[in-house]
Design a protein around this motif. Structure first.
Motif, mmCIF file in Angstrom:
data_model
loop_
_atom_site.group_PDB
_atom_site.id
_atom_site.type_symbol
_atom_site.label_atom_id
_atom_site.label_comp_id
_atom_site.label_asym_id
_atom_site.label_seq_id
_atom_site.Cartn_x
_atom_site.Cartn_y
_atom_site.Cartn_z
ATOM 1 N N ALA A 1 -10.486 -16.118 -18.547
ATOM 2 C CA ALA A 1 -10.600 -15.050 -17.551
ATOM 3 C C ALA A 1 -12.009 -14.953 -16.981
ATOM 4 N N GLY A 2 -13.021 -15.154 -17.820
ATOM 5 C CA GLY A 2 -14.405 -15.068 -17.349
ATOM 6 C C GLY A 2 -14.727 -16.135 -16.319
ATOM 7 N N GLU A 3 -14.312 -17.378 -16.588
ATOM 8 C CA GLU A 3 -14.573 -18.460 -15.639
ATOM 9 C C GLU A 3 -13.784 -18.260 -14.354
ATOM 10 N N LEU A 4 -12.550 -17.783 -14.479
ATOM 11 C CA LEU A 4 -11.739 -17.530 -13.283
ATOM 12 C C LEU A 4 -12.403 -16.470 -12.412
ATOM 13 N N ARG A 5 -12.851 -15.369 -13.008
ATOM 14 C CA ARG A 5 -13.514 -14.316 -12.238
ATOM 15 C C ARG A 5 -14.751 -14.872 -11.535
ATOM 16 N N ALA A 6 -15.526 -15.715 -12.239
ATOM 17 C CA ALA A 6 -16.728 -16.282 -11.633
ATOM 18 C C ALA A 6 -16.376 -17.150 -10.423
ATOM 19 N N SER A 7 -15.286 -17.907 -10.502
ATOM 20 C CA SER A 7 -14.867 -18.739 -9.375
ATOM 21 C C SER A 7 -14.464 -17.893 -8.179
ATOM 22 N N VAL A 8 -13.738 -16.815 -8.434
ATOM 23 C CA VAL A 8 -13.317 -15.948 -7.336
ATOM 24 C C VAL A 8 -14.522 -15.272 -6.691
ATOM 25 N N VAL A 9 -15.441 -14.763 -7.504
ATOM 26 C CA VAL A 9 -16.640 -14.116 -6.972
ATOM 27 C C VAL A 9 -17.453 -15.112 -6.144
ATOM 28 N N ALA A 10 -17.566 -16.362 -6.647
ATOM 29 C CA ALA A 10 -18.308 -17.383 -5.902
ATOM 30 C C ALA A 10 -17.636 -17.675 -4.567
ATOM 31 N N ALA A 11 -16.297 -17.738 -4.562
ATOM 32 C CA ALA A 11 -15.569 -18.006 -3.321
ATOM 33 C C ALA A 11 -15.783 -16.877 -2.320
ATOM 34 N N VAL A 12 -15.758 -15.641 -2.783
ATOM 35 C CA VAL A 12 -16.021 -14.511 -1.892
ATOM 36 C C VAL A 12 -17.420 -14.621 -1.310
ATOM 37 N N GLY A 13 -18.385 -14.981 -2.134
ATOM 38 C CA GLY A 13 -19.759 -15.119 -1.657
ATOM 39 C C GLY A 13 -19.908 -16.189 -0.599
ATOM 40 N N ARG A 14 -19.092 -17.248 -0.678
ATOM 41 C CA ARG A 14 -19.207 -18.341 0.289
ATOM 42 C C ARG A 14 -18.729 -17.963 1.685
ATOM 43 N N LEU A 15 -18.018 -16.877 1.779
ATOM 44 C CA LEU A 15 -17.574 -16.452 3.108
ATOM 45 C C LEU A 15 -18.749 -16.041 3.990
ATOM 46 N N ALA A 16 -19.846 -15.646 3.368
ATOM 47 C CA ALA A 16 -21.016 -15.223 4.148
ATOM 48 C C ALA A 16 -21.525 -16.383 4.987
ATOM 49 N N GLY A 17 -21.926 -16.080 6.200
ATOM 50 C CA GLY A 17 -22.484 -17.114 7.071
ATOM 51 C C GLY A 17 -21.453 -17.834 7.897
ATOM 52 N N THR A 18 -20.143 -17.641 7.609
ATOM 53 C CA THR A 18 -19.094 -18.241 8.431
ATOM 54 C C THR A 18 -18.711 -17.237 9.523
ATOM 55 N N PRO A 19 -18.025 -17.679 10.585
ATOM 56 C CA PRO A 19 -17.619 -16.737 11.633
ATOM 57 C C PRO A 19 -16.848 -15.556 11.050
ATOM 58 N N LYS A 20 -17.382 -14.380 11.277
ATOM 59 C CA LYS A 20 -16.830 -13.123 10.755
ATOM 60 C C LYS A 20 -16.829 -13.089 9.229
ATOM 61 N N GLY A 21 -17.534 -14.043 8.610
ATOM 62 C CA GLY A 21 -17.511 -14.142 7.158
ATOM 63 C C GLY A 21 -18.147 -12.963 6.470
ATOM 64 N N ASP A 22 -19.249 -12.443 7.037
ATOM 65 C CA ASP A 22 -19.896 -11.295 6.403
ATOM 66 C C ASP A 22 -18.964 -10.090 6.383
ATOM 67 N N GLN A 23 -18.227 -9.921 7.473
ATOM 68 C CA GLN A 23 -17.301 -8.786 7.542
ATOM 69 C C GLN A 23 -16.156 -8.963 6.546
ATOM 70 N N LEU A 24 -15.643 -10.184 6.456
ATOM 71 C CA LEU A 24 -14.546 -10.437 5.528
ATOM 72 C C LEU A 24 -15.018 -10.284 4.083
ATOM 73 N N ARG A 25 -16.215 -10.758 3.813
ATOM 74 C CA ARG A 25 -16.748 -10.608 2.461
ATOM 75 C C ARG A 25 -16.913 -9.130 2.117
ATOM 76 N N ALA A 26 -17.388 -8.357 3.070
ATOM 77 C CA ALA A 26 -17.570 -6.923 2.824
ATOM 78 C C ALA A 26 -16.238 -6.245 2.508
ATOM 79 N N VAL A 27 -15.187 -6.672 3.203
ATOM 80 C CA VAL A 27 -13.867 -6.094 2.940
ATOM 81 C C VAL A 27 -13.422 -6.408 1.511
ATOM 82 N N LEU A 28 -13.567 -7.676 1.097
ATOM 83 C CA LEU A 28 -13.181 -8.048 -0.263
ATOM 84 C C LEU A 28 -14.051 -7.346 -1.300
ATOM 85 N N ASN A 29 -15.328 -7.213 -0.957
ATOM 86 C CA ASN A 29 -16.256 -6.569 -1.880
ATOM 87 C C ASN A 29 -15.845 -5.122 -2.139
#
Length: 671
Positions: A583-611
């Protein structure tokens, strides 16, 4: 001839058992008779290679020619001019000096004063472990009268002759030939052991012999770092200064220079390598002396090579792939690897179009006309993954692979490939974006798939793919399963598909990397490289069967609300996938994927929604929309898009087209 003293009996027996060294003796004979202008002969080589025995034979030949030989041992001489003159005071016209490496302090004096003062027909032979200094080779005067001979290991014929003269009969002789690897002292010691009725299977069974050999190998190591350098050299196929930095740290340059000067270490284009016998003796000793430490050293070397394969391209990558293959000392094909290594490096390189015809001839000869026709169709459609080994004979081995799906009609026309793809579809289907790697054809010029160059081409090609390419399945097809079956069992590959083509059985050995990832397989191979072992990976090491794309999306949606509930997240179907073993590694992968949305078109907004919805969650979705300053309908649209985007990114990580550590997100669509 009447023997008057015991020394004559000893000398006659010694000469009856002398073998080989024809070039050195011919040069000595020419100098002795005056047919050659050479007056100083250097013979150099590692301990136990037969330098002393050669000097004794030279001494006997000088005596037989009416000359007076004087034989000195450098270990017994004070390394001063006075000490040398005292030792050489006995008159003689042929001076033979053994263990010359102990007289390094006298090298200049001998060259400047002593030898120039000898009679014009005098002859000097200097035998030591190290090659002569440059001054003997670059001075125009000395170049005219100096000859240098490196005393190497005996060839197979002379080795067999030595054992036969020592009374060793077949079949023991063949076994001792393999163990002795042309090293005269080792062969003599093995003959002595065999004389007592015991024929060892390995050098490790003869610890007394190893002790004798080690004395000559290890006595000059000045520090623990140098010993570790020797152990590194013994374990790695080629030792570079970069590798030594991993094993001895800051002392790498000094240890590298010291290893270069060892008479039993050869300098090759890619690095340093010891003679095979030296390697075996050192390995046996280091494993006996400190097994845990040697195991750790093996892992350092293994990981260094794998990292190099992934960081390089072209010839550098294939050379490192060879090094990884050569770490498999305990595989069913170890002898073939030894044979390849003893011949030096042969590159595995992409084929040229003009080489297709001879390759097709090899396939025709080894598998038949039908297979050759299939190969011709594949080469026309998918020519990029055909690798060859070239020597002065031309192409001596090749390997050809396919990535499926590739869109070629050959996927249907080739019954072997079709059967492999049908098997996958029935048992563990590939998912969108996943590929299957098939090693379809490989052979060598002399022994078809048993040829050592087929082994080289196939191993190197497969290693480069398995270590660097994201694939769901790998298969290797063999038409010689009785020979190759044990090797694939060692690799953990299972015989999964059998197809008969034109009367010839084809067996496809496969691995589902989604169940047993490459990193886990490399760990398994690291263990087997060190201590052997066979069979498929244990069930306990396998990941759960891969989820379909739809089931994967459902699992992501179920995981997001539970990122702060490890107990619930532990039951998510994604646990055990490429995204995380727990579960710990899975959570880390999901959090990392959410973080990668930043810098993509509308990515900051999408990341904020998930956050605000899942990571730093508001009490409910209405509150999340309010915090984000969005209408609820806009928030819901953005949330759906954000979940879709992060699912796509996690899917790319799952099938291997995006690196979980952050590489590859550019492949994601964020429009």
């Amino acid at each position: 001839m009447v023997t008057t003293v015991l020394g004559d009996v000893i000398e006659r027996a010694r000469r009856r058992n002398f073998v080989g060294r024809r070039d050195e003796l011919r040069a000595f004979g020419d100098a002795l008779s005056g047919r050659s202008s050479r007056r100083v002969l250097f013979v150099h080589g590692p301990g136990g290679i037969g330098k002393t025995t050669l000097l004794l034979e030279m001494s006997a030949r000088a005596r037989a020619a009416g000359r007076v030989p004087v034989l000195l041992d450098g270990r017994e001489i004070d390394p001063s001019p006075e000490g040398f003159l005292q030792a050489a005071e006995e008159p003689g016209t042929v001076l033979l000096v053994d263990s010359y490496e102990h007289l390094g302090a006298l090298d200049g004096w001998l060259r400047r004063e002593f030898i120039p003062g000898l009679p014009a027909d005098g002859l000097v032979v200097l035998a030591g472990r190290e090659a002569p200094s440059a001054a003997w080779r670059v001075d125009p005067g000395w170049r005219q009268i100096v000859a240098i001979h490196q005393v190497d290991h005996l060839d197979e014929t002379d080795s067999a002759d030595l054992l036969a003269r020592a009374g060793v009969t077949e079949p023991a002789r063949q076994r001792l030939l393999t163990l002795g690897r042309g090293h005269p002292l080792t062969l003599a010691l093995l003959a002595d052991v065999a004389g007592g009725g015991a024929v060892p299977e390995s050098l490790a069974e003869v610890p007394d012999l190893i002790s004798v050999l080690l004395e000559s190998l290890l006595r000059d190591a000045p520090s623990e770092a140098h010993m570790t350098g020797l152990a590194t050299c013994a374990r790695a196929w080629l030792t570079t200064e970069d590798l030594l930095r991993k094993t001895v740290g800051a002392e790498a340059p000094e240890v590298w220079g010291w290893l270069q000067r060892r008479p039993f270490v050869h300098c090759r284009p890619g690095g340093l390598t010891p003679h095979d016998l030296t390697r075996e003796v050192l390995e046996a000793e280091f494993e006996r002396r400190s097994p845990d430490r040697y195991r750790s050293l093996h892992r350092i070397i293994h990981d260094h090579v794998v990292a190099g394969i992934r960081a390089t391209t072209g010839l550098d990558r294939q050379l490192l792939a060879q090094q990884l293959a050569y770490l498999h000392r305990r595989s069913p094909l170890t002898d073939a690897y030894f044979s390849l290594r003893s011949q030096g490096t042969a590159a595995v390189v992409p084929a040229r179009p003009e080489e297709y015809a001879p390759i097709l001839e090899l396939i025709d000869r080894g598998e038949g006309r039908v297979s050759a026709t299939l190969a011709e169709g594949w080469f026309a459609d998918e020519p990029d993954h055909l690798n060859v080994v070239r020597t002065e004979e031309g192409v001596v081995g090749f390997a050809y692979g396919i990535f499926c799906p590739c869109g070629s009609p050959m996927e249907e026309r080739d019954p072997v490939v079709r059967a492999i793809l049908d098997y996958i579809a029935r048992t563990a289907p590939t998912r969108p974006g996943e590929r299957v790697d098939i090693g379809r054809f490989w052979s060598g010029i002399r022994e078809a798939q048993r040829d050592k160059y087929a082994l080289l081409a196939g191993s190197v090609s497969s290693i480069m793919i398995w270590c660097t390419e994201p694939v769901a399945w790998s298969f290797v097809v063999s038409v010689d399963p009785s020979y190759w079956g044990p090797f694939f069992d060692y690799l953990g590959f299972r015989p999964l598909v059998e197809v008969t083509v034109a009367g010839r059985l084809h067996v496809a050995y496969g691995m589902d990397w989604r169940r047993f990832p490459v990193e886990a397989w490399l760990d398994l191979m690291n263990e087997r490289e060190h201590q052997g072992g066979t069979g498929p990976p244990p069930d306990s090491a396998l990941r759960p069967p891969p989820l379909s794309r739809a089931a994967f999306g459902d699992a992501v949606r179920s995981a997001l609300p539970n990122l702060h509930r490890p107990d619930r997240l532990a039951g998510c179907p994604l646990v055990g996938s490429r995204l995380g073993a727990d579960a710990g590694e899975l959570r880390a992968s999901v959090v990392a994927a959410v973080g990668r949305l930043a810098g993509t078109p509308k990515g900051d907004q999408l990341r904020a929604v998930l956050n605000r919805t899942f990571l730093r969650a508001a009490p409910n979705q209405e509150a999340a929309a309010e915090v984000l300053g969005l209408s609820f309908s806009t928030y819901r649209r953005n949330l759906a898009r954000a979940v879709e985007q992060v699912t796509e990114l996690l899917w790319a990580m799952e099938i291997g087209t995006a690196d979980p550590t952050g590489v590859g997100e550019q492949e994601m669509s964020t429009d």
